[in-house]
Design a protein around this motif. Structure first.
Motif, mmCIF file in Angstrom:
data_model
loop_
_atom_site.group_PDB
_atom_site.id
_atom_site.type_symbol
_atom_site.label_atom_id
_atom_site.label_comp_id
_atom_site.label_asym_id
_atom_site.label_seq_id
_atom_site.Cartn_x
_atom_site.Cartn_y
_atom_site.Cartn_z
ATOM 1 N N GLU A 9 0.831 -1.205 0.000
ATOM 2 C CA GLU A 9 0.000 0.000 0.000
ATOM 3 C C GLU A 9 0.862 1.250 0.000
ATOM 4 N N ARG A 12 2.150 1.758 -3.461
ATOM 5 C CA ARG A 12 1.109 1.623 -4.493
ATOM 6 C C ARG A 12 1.515 0.539 -5.489
ATOM 7 N N ARG A 67 -5.680 12.110 5.302
ATOM 8 C CA ARG A 67 -5.808 10.684 4.983
ATOM 9 C C ARG A 67 -5.159 9.846 6.084
ATOM 10 N N ARG A 70 -3.730 6.099 5.783
ATOM 11 C CA ARG A 70 -2.554 5.694 5.026
ATOM 12 C C ARG A 70 -1.519 5.029 5.941
ATOM 13 N N GLU A 174 -7.838 15.973 -5.266
ATOM 14 C CA GLU A 174 -8.454 14.718 -4.831
ATOM 15 C C GLU A 174 -9.200 14.845 -3.508
ATOM 16 N N ARG A 240 -10.891 11.635 -7.635
ATOM 17 C CA ARG A 240 -10.048 10.481 -7.309
ATOM 18 C C ARG A 240 -10.269 9.358 -8.316
ATOM 19 N N GLY A 244 -7.423 7.748 -10.723
ATOM 20 C CA GLY A 244 -7.209 6.301 -10.805
ATOM 21 C C GLY A 244 -7.328 5.791 -12.232
ATOM 22 N N ALA A 281 -6.448 -2.388 -8.572
ATOM 23 C CA ALA A 281 -6.696 -1.109 -7.915
ATOM 24 C C ALA A 281 -7.877 -1.182 -6.949
ATOM 25 N N ARG A 282 -8.731 -2.201 -7.116
ATOM 26 C CA ARG A 282 -9.834 -2.376 -6.180
ATOM 27 C C ARG A 282 -9.359 -2.852 -4.811
ATOM 28 N N SER A 285 -5.293 1.037 -3.535
ATOM 29 C CA SER A 285 -5.533 2.276 -4.278
ATOM 30 C C SER A 285 -4.268 2.717 -5.001
ATOM 31 N N THR A 287 -3.732 5.748 -5.955
ATOM 32 C CA THR A 287 -3.517 7.180 -5.712
ATOM 33 C C THR A 287 -3.089 7.435 -4.270
#
Length: 287
Positions: A9, A12, A67, A70, A174, A240, A244, A281-282, A285, A287
Motif C-alpha cells: 500500500e 502503491r 488521509r 494511510r 483529490e 479520485r 485512478g 486497484a480495487r 488504491s 492514488t
C-alpha cells in the motif's frame, strides 16, 4: 513490523503496472528493443516505488489530517522505514539501470531519480508540480530509448509527459474537489494525447483503422469518460476516480505508442496491463 500488504500500500504496488510500458514505448520508438529492455523496465518500477514511498514520507504530516488511514499516519509503517525504503529502492533502480544499460542508461536514470525526489520534496505542492511529474514520466520513456536513437523517442516521451500532466493536475484536487474548468482543460489535453498516439508516422499511414488508433481510443474512452464525470459533478470522489483511471489506463496509451513504432503485438501486450491494473486497484488504491 509492517506486513507485506502495508508495504504494498505504501508504494502503491499495483500502480507499477503503468510503468514498464514507458520503457517499452521508448525502446520501440528508438529501435532499442532487446534483452536489456526488461531489466530497464524493472529499474523503472523500482524508481516508481521509491517515489511513492518518498511521497508518503514527505506528506506524513498532511496525511495525518487528510488521509489518516494511510500506512504512515496510521502507524502501520514507521516514517524512518518509509524513507529508508525509498532510498534503497532508488539506489537499486539506478544501479540496475546502470548494469543493464551501461553509461547511457545511467545518464538518464540518475536525473530521473533526482527528478522523482525533487517532486516529492520540493515541487509537489507548487505550481511547478505537474510539470515536474510530467518530466519524470518523459525521462522514464527516454530510459528505454537510451541504447538506441533517443531523438526518435522524443514524441512518445512528450505524449506520455502530457498525459502525466493531466493526471497530476487532477490529483491536486483529490481531497477538496475541483472547479469545472480544471477537468475541462485536462479532458482537452487527453484528447490531444490520444490523437498524437493514434496517428502512425507519415511513412506508415494507411487507410482504415490501425491498432494504435484502437488502443488510443480505448485509452481515451476510459480516462476521458472519467474526466467527463468530473466536469458534470466535480466532487472529490469523482476526481479520485478520474486520477485512478488515468493511472490504470496509461498502459493502453503506452501500447498505442509501442504499436505506433511498428511493434503491434508488443503494443497489444503492454495495453493488456490496463484491465489487470484496474482489477488490482480495487484492492490497493493507485492514488
Amino acid at each position: 513490523m509492517p506486513s507485506m500488504a502495508d508495504l504494498a500500500e505504501l508504494v502503491r504496488a499495483p500502480a507499477a503496472l503503468s510503468v514498464p510500458g514507458d520503457v517499452v514505448a521508448g525502446a520501440a520508438a528508438a529501435g532499442a528493443l532487446g534483452p536489456r529492455t526488461p531489466a530497464l523496465a524493472a529499474a523503472s518500477v523500482l524508481l516508481y516505488w521509491a517515489g511513492m514511498a518518498a511521497n508518503d514520507w514527505a506528506d506524513r504530516a498532511l496525511d495525518a489530517v487528510e488521509r489518516p488511514e494511510r500506512p504512515i499516519p496510521s502507524g502501520r509503517v514507521a516514517p524512518g522505514l518509509a524513507v529508508g525504503l525509498a532510498a534503497g529502492l532508488t539506489a537499486a533502480g539506478v544501479g540496475l539501470a546502470a548494469v543493464a544499460g551501461g553509461r547511457r542508461a545511467a545518464a538518464v536514470a540518475v536525473p530521473l531519480a533526482a527528478t522523482v525526489w525533487g517532486y516529492d520534496l520540493v515541487a509537489k505542492n507548487t505550481a511547478a508540480g505537474p510539470a515536474v511529474m510530467a518530466a519524470c514520466r518523459g525521462l522514464d520513456v527516454l530510459l528505454g530509448a537510451a541504447n538506441g536513437r533517443p531523438v526518435r523517442a522524443l514524441p512518445a516521451a512528450v505524449t506520455v509527459a502530457a498525459h502525466t500532466w493531466t493526471v497530476t493536475a487532477l490529483s491536486r484536487r483529490e481531497v477538496d474537489g475541483a472547479d469545472r474548468r480544471l477537468p475541462l482543460r485536462t479532458l482537452a489535453g487527453t484528447a490531444l494525447v490520444a490523437a498524437s498516439a493514434a496517428l502512425p508516422p507519415g511513412a506508415r499511414r494507411r487507410a482504415g483503422v490501425s491498432l494504435p488508433a484502437v488502443l488510443a481510443g480505448w485509452y481515451v474512452a476510459r480516462y476521458g469518460t472519467a474526466q467527463a464525470r468530473v466536469v458534470d459533478r466535480p466532487t472529490a470522489g469523482r476526481v479520485r476516480a478520474a486520477v485512478g483511471a488515468g493511472i490504470t489506463g496509461l498502459p493502453a496509451l503506452q501500447g498505442a505508442l509501442t504499436a505506433r513504432a511498428g511493434a503491434n503485438l508488443l503494443g497489444l501486450a503492454v495495453a493488456m496491463a490496463a484491465p489487470l491494473g484496474r482489477r488490482l486497484a480495487r484492492k490497493v488504491s493507485p492514488t
